[in-house]
Design an enzyme around this catalytic site. Structure first.
Site, mmCIF file in Angstrom:
data_model
loop_
_atom_site.group_PDB
_atom_site.id
_atom_site.type_symbol
_atom_site.label_atom_id
_atom_site.label_comp_id
_atom_site.label_asym_id
_atom_site.label_seq_id
_atom_site.Cartn_x
_atom_site.Cartn_y
_atom_site.Cartn_z
ATOM 1 N N GLU A 120 0.824 -1.213 0.000
ATOM 2 C CA GLU A 120 0.000 0.000 0.000
ATOM 3 C C GLU A 120 0.861 1.269 0.000
ATOM 4 O O GLU A 120 0.612 2.195 0.773
ATOM 5 C CB GLU A 120 -0.956 -0.005 1.204
ATOM 6 C CG GLU A 120 -1.927 -1.166 1.164
ATOM 7 C CD GLU A 120 -3.013 -1.118 2.226
ATOM 8 O OE1 GLU A 120 -2.762 -0.580 3.315
ATOM 9 O OE2 GLU A 120 -4.106 -1.633 1.954
ATOM 10 N N ASP A 177 -8.676 -8.579 3.646
ATOM 11 C CA ASP A 177 -8.446 -7.520 4.634
ATOM 12 C C ASP A 177 -9.544 -7.451 5.685
ATOM 13 O O ASP A 177 -10.425 -6.596 5.586
ATOM 14 C CB ASP A 177 -8.329 -6.169 3.902
ATOM 15 C CG ASP A 177 -7.831 -5.065 4.820
ATOM 16 O OD1 ASP A 177 -7.358 -5.377 5.919
ATOM 17 O OD2 ASP A 177 -7.923 -3.896 4.419
ATOM 18 N N GLU A 218 -12.813 -1.807 11.956
ATOM 19 C CA GLU A 218 -12.711 -1.074 10.694
ATOM 20 C C GLU A 218 -13.843 -1.446 9.730
ATOM 21 O O GLU A 218 -14.432 -0.574 9.100
ATOM 22 C CB GLU A 218 -11.350 -1.362 10.051
ATOM 23 C CG GLU A 218 -11.203 -0.744 8.679
ATOM 24 C CD GLU A 218 -9.836 -0.990 8.052
ATOM 25 O OE1 GLU A 218 -8.983 -1.636 8.687
ATOM 26 O OE2 GLU A 218 -9.633 -0.527 6.918
HETATM 27 C C1 BDP Z 1 -6.169 -1.940 6.033
HETATM 28 C C2 BDP Z 1 -6.404 -0.561 6.549
HETATM 29 C C3 BDP Z 1 -5.208 0.321 6.475
HETATM 30 C C4 BDP Z 1 -3.990 -0.396 7.053
HETATM 31 C C5 BDP Z 1 -3.798 -1.693 6.327
HETATM 32 C C6 BDP Z 1 -2.694 -2.547 6.928
HETATM 33 O O1 BDP Z 1 -7.467 0.002 5.828
HETATM 34 O O2 BDP Z 1 -5.498 1.498 7.157
HETATM 35 O O3 BDP Z 1 -2.861 0.390 6.961
HETATM 36 O O4 BDP Z 1 -4.954 -2.468 6.401
HETATM 37 O O5 BDP Z 1 -3.032 -3.495 7.618
HETATM 38 O O6 BDP Z 1 -7.134 -2.736 6.636
HETATM 39 O O7 BDP Z 1 -1.523 -2.301 6.685
#
Ligand code: BDP
Length: 700
Positions: free
Chosen positions: A293, A367, A395
């Site tokens: 990401e 996720d 989340e």
């Molecule tokens: C996702 C989240 C994000 C996190 C990412 C992670 O939306 O904010 O940074 O995972 O786990 O669920 O690195």
């Protein structure tokens, strides 16, 4: 007169008001007098042999607990001598504790003698004290005690996604608990209460900063602040860890590169690690999100994840610290399936990681969805210890408004059979190391705590912190028993109310799934992850749109992950594939995870896909009404402040559940072209209405 009465009423209300701060460590006076007196006869003194800070915490906690529960001050003495009728805390080494592992505990008592709380280490004694207090808090007998507990997993951590400016990524309970600007000079007493709560569950480590890490945490200024927190946590058996920003050698070290094979970079990390251990001698190690990401990582230098992790492991070599390297990686490739990414990147590296490295894997391949199949990495890296990452913060499960008890999410994953070594090769056995004899085992929960007075925003979400911790210690505990324990310790001991609340908790997750992501839908689209946006089709990355995941079209709905689609199913063992790859027999909770199913297809319920979806969306949203009614019944048994707060949150949840329902059905209807089946009534708003609502939600 009337005025005085009103005033008195107000004062008595305040006196009984419970702001939730004390969590499950309430220690309210036991109302059942014979029971209380019986306990008191066995708790006339606390004998403590030893003076270590952890033993001191144990004795103090026991004294505080007994003070509240029994309403008397139980003295702490150095030695029981010939006295009986007390509680003896010992860090023993004899035959008595032979069956215990390092942090295990044993509680034993016989009529007419003492209760002994023993462990092989001071931490074991501390955990034993909390186990004994739990016995009292849940009304169990303590005369003929013979109870032992050994943690099944070695490193049991919370991961805080907290930033230097006090914000928390995906945090819904206020600001960060860590007041970085005040530290190290000012130490908030709350840090100690945080440590007590974690120790009561057996959590023995905490990563204090966000995985999207700031390099600032590795500056001398911040190391000192972190060391101050470590000093508070140490007497509770909790070690501190840091998330690291991979290019830190460039950003704060002035180097030209962060290439993990560059000698100067290696030296920078070794020096930095030495600097940390000077101030924090029991520092736990590093957590890393790299090449994920947008976070930089070793691949920026044509190195792989093992190169990056091993470089940090080398820096930690002189110390008792570990590297937790996250497997949460996926590329913005519209042709690939994000589901397959972690398996594709990590399985070729099996066996190449240093012995100090553990690879941290999210429970599901995507996720933290309300329901996901288990990650196919579990079982497929026999030569690399894998740890579990669960998300405690909500989340994708309604922030701090929706009541979702998460133990069933965690258990569902832990109990699934990977079949990697034949039947019975559960995910739990992968992560507790018993399947592949891992040399190191770990589990992490992304924390749901913040500065809200009750720690978790929604008081009911305290149960998720509690359940995560209890399962991290012993994954064989049942969700129901954990809920029962938590309710008794936190809310009420009135049997009917305990049953009603436990039942609500046990049903809450399925209800949420029904109105949010039924039949295997998922929703990791971009943004704040709250408002429904199944129509979202534009984003900076294709895999950050909603349509990427649900694949709705005129024919049907769902992501084909069989051989005719992305073939992600091939990453599982044949036995698992067999369960999921036939749309006729695939369990309905996973159906749309693996199949693109025609709208008119008859499912095992006798309804078509469209009718079944509508049934779930509508009954899910209606069930929140049922939750409200159930909750209303416990009013007299729980604290009025907590009762009112949860009542309010449930009302909002109901409204939002209907919002989710309407958004999904109105949007999907544009593809299915079918009416809402009877007896359900079509939404009294249009697709444009719900779209506008979600847009408003996004405004700053
Ligand atoms: C996702 C989240 C994000 C996190 C990412 C992670 O939306 O904010 O940074 O995972 O786990 O669920 O690195």
């Amino acid at each position: 007169m009337k005025r005085i009465l009103l005033c008195l009423l107000f004062i008595s209300h305040l006196a009984s008001a419970d702001d939730g701060y004390r969590l499950w460590l309430k220690y309210n006076l036991i109302k059942d007098v014979p029971k209380r007196e019986a306990y008191a006869r066995s708790a006339q003194f606390i004998a403590l042999t030893g003076t270590s800070p952890i033993l001191k915490s144990a004795a103090e906690e026991l004294q505080t607990g007994l003070q509240g529960l029994l309403g008397k001050t139980v003295p702490i003495i150095a030695n029981a001598g010939n006295r009986t009728g007390g509680i003896v805390l010992t860090n023993a080494s004899g035959a008595d504790v032979q069956t215990l592992t390092k942090e295990g505990y044993k509680l034993a008592s016989r009529k007419g003698s003492n209760i002994t709380v023993s462990g092989k280490t001071d931490s074991g004694v501390l955990y034993g004290v909390f186990a004994l207090l739990r016995q009292l808090q849940t009304g169990q007998a303590i005369d003929n005690l013979s109870l032992a507990g050994n943690p099944k997993i070695q490193y049991r951590l919370l991961n805080h996604w907290d930033n230097t400016n006090g914000t928390i990524e995906r945090g819904y309970a206020g600001e960060s608990l860590w007041k970085w600007y005040e530290l190290p000079a000012t130490v908030d007493p709350r840090y100690r209460d945080y440590a007590r709560a974690n120790a009561s569950l057996g959590i023995n480590g905490t990563v204090v900063n966000n995985v999207n890490a700031s390099a600032r945490f590795l500056t001398a200024e911040y190391i000192e602040k972190v060391a101050t927190l470590a000093n508070v946590f140490r007497p509770y058996g909790i070690r501190i860890y840091l998330s690291v920003y991979f290019p830190a050698p460039k950003v704060i070290g002035g180097l030209k590169t962060a290439d993990p094979l560059d000698p100067e970079v290696k030296k920078w990390w070794a020096d930095k690690t030495n600097e940390i251990y000077k101030l924090i001698p029991d520092f736990g190690g590093f957590l890393v999100k790299a090449n994920s990401e947008g976070e930089p990582g070793p691949q920026d230098y044509r190195r792989n994840h093992a190169d990056g992790a091993n470089m940090l492991a080398e820096a930690l070599a002189p110390y008792d610290g570990i590297v937790m390297w996250r497997a949460f990686v996926y590329k913005a490739d519209p042709k690939s399936d994000r589901f397959k990414a972690a398996h594709e990147e990590f399985t070729p590296l099996d066996g190449q990681f240093d012995k100090k490295v553990i690879v941290q894997v999210k429970n599901g391949p995507i996720d933290f969805q309300p329901r996901e199949p288990f990650s196919p990495l579990f079982g497929n890296m026999p030569k690399t210890p894998l740890s579990m990452e669960f998300q405690v913060t909500q989340e994708y499960t309604g922030f701090a408004t929706h009541w979702v008890y998460e133990a069933p999410i965690f258990k569902e994953c832990l109990e699934t059979d990977t079949y990697v070594k034949g039947k019975g090769s559960t995910v739990a056995k992968v992560i507790d190391g018993s399947l592949h004899q891992y040399t190191m085992t770990a589990i992490a929960g992304v924390a749901n705590t913040g500065t809200d007075r009750n720690w978790t925003g929604n008081s009911m979400a305290q149960a998720n912190w509690y359940a995560y911790g209890r399962l991290a210690w012993d994954h064989t505990l049942s969700s129901e028993n954990i809920a029962d324990e938590w309710v008794k310790m936190t809310l009420t001991s009135e049997p009917k109310a305990v049953k009603t609340i436990t039942d609500l908790m046990m049903r809450s997750r399925e209800i949420y799934v029904d109105y949010n992501t039924p039949l295997g839908l998922s929703r990791p689209w971009s943004g704040v992850h709250f408002a429904p946006e199944p129509w979202q089709e534009k984003s900076v990355r294709p895999d950050w749109t909603a349509i990427y995941y649900h694949r709705a079209d005129s024919i049907g709905l769902g992501f084909d992950r069989t051989a005719t689609g992305s073939n992600a199913l091939a990453q599982y063992r044949p036995e698992v594939q067999k369960q999921w790859n036939n749309p006729e027999t695939c369990p309905l909770p996973y159906l749309l995870w693996f199949h693109h199913v025609p709208w008119t297809k008859k499912l095992s319920t006798g309804r078509t896909l469209w009718d079944e979806l509508c049934t779930r969306f509508y009954t899910g949203a209606d069930s929140v009404g049922w939750m409200q009614k159930q909750w209303a019944q416990v009013e007299s048994a729980v604290d009025p402040v907590i009762f009112a707060d949860v009542t309010g949150r449930l009302a909002t949840q109901h409204k939002e559940a209907i919002w989710w329902r309407d958004s999904w059905v109105l949007y999907l209807q544009t593809y299915s072209k079918q009416p809402i089946p009877a007896p359900f009534k079509k939404p009294d708003r249009t697709l444009e209405d719900v779209k506008a609502l979600s847009e408003i939600y996004k405004l700053r």
